[in-house]
Design a protein around this motif. Sequence first.
Motif, short mmCIF file in Angstrom:
data_model
loop_
_atom_site.label_atom_id
_atom_site.label_comp_id
_atom_site.label_asym_id
_atom_site.label_seq_id
_atom_site.Cartn_x
_atom_site.Cartn_y
_atom_site.Cartn_z
N ASP A 28 0.96 -1.03 0.03
CA ASP A 28 0.00 -0.02 0.02
C ASP A 28 0.94 1.18 0.03
N LYS A 29 0.64 2.22 -0.90
CA LYS A 29 1.58 3.31 -0.87
C LYS A 29 1.70 4.20 0.24
N TYR A 30 0.61 4.24 1.19
CA TYR A 30 0.51 4.93 2.37
C TYR A 30 1.33 4.28 3.64
N THR A 31 1.96 2.95 3.35
CA THR A 31 2.76 2.43 4.34
C THR A 31 4.18 2.75 3.84
N VAL A 32 4.52 3.29 2.86
CA VAL A 32 5.98 3.55 2.43
C VAL A 32 6.25 4.79 3.30
N GLU A 33 7.95 4.68 3.85
CA GLU A 33 8.17 5.83 4.66
C GLU A 33 9.63 5.99 4.14
N LEU A 38 9.76 11.50 6.21
CA LEU A 38 8.16 11.53 6.17
C LEU A 38 7.61 10.42 5.55
N ALA A 39 6.17 10.07 5.95
CA ALA A 39 5.66 8.94 5.46
C ALA A 39 4.71 9.33 4.44
N PHE A 40 4.43 8.58 3.47
CA PHE A 40 3.30 8.88 2.43
C PHE A 40 1.94 9.08 3.32
N SER A 41 1.75 8.42 4.33
CA SER A 41 0.42 8.80 5.05
C SER A 41 0.37 10.10 5.41
N GLU A 42 1.28 10.92 5.42
CA GLU A 42 1.41 12.35 6.12
C GLU A 42 0.84 13.18 5.00
N PHE A 43 0.74 12.59 3.59
CA PHE A 43 0.56 13.36 2.50
C PHE A 43 -0.73 13.08 1.89
N ARG A 44 -1.49 12.41 2.49
CA ARG A 44 -3.21 11.81 2.03
C ARG A 44 -3.66 12.97 2.09
N GLY A 45 -4.51 13.10 0.64
CA GLY A 45 -5.20 14.12 0.41
C GLY A 45 -4.53 15.03 -0.70
#
Length: 68
Positions: A28-33, A38-45
Amino acid sequence: MAKIPPWLIVMVAAVVAVLGGKAFSAQDKYTVEVPNGLAFSEFRGYEDWQVVAVSQTDEAMAVILANP
């Protein structure tokens, strides 16, 4: 009717298993760090935001984004 050789069945099963395993283990791209970052999850949206301006110095690059 032609008989299918057993080695062909094994070969096809192995290829399907390898390809299925790759698709199943897709990350999942949001688990990449980034290491120590920073992690991709911090850029969600922010995926649909457009680039307004870019500036570059010797050390870094900055981008100004705008939401639709």
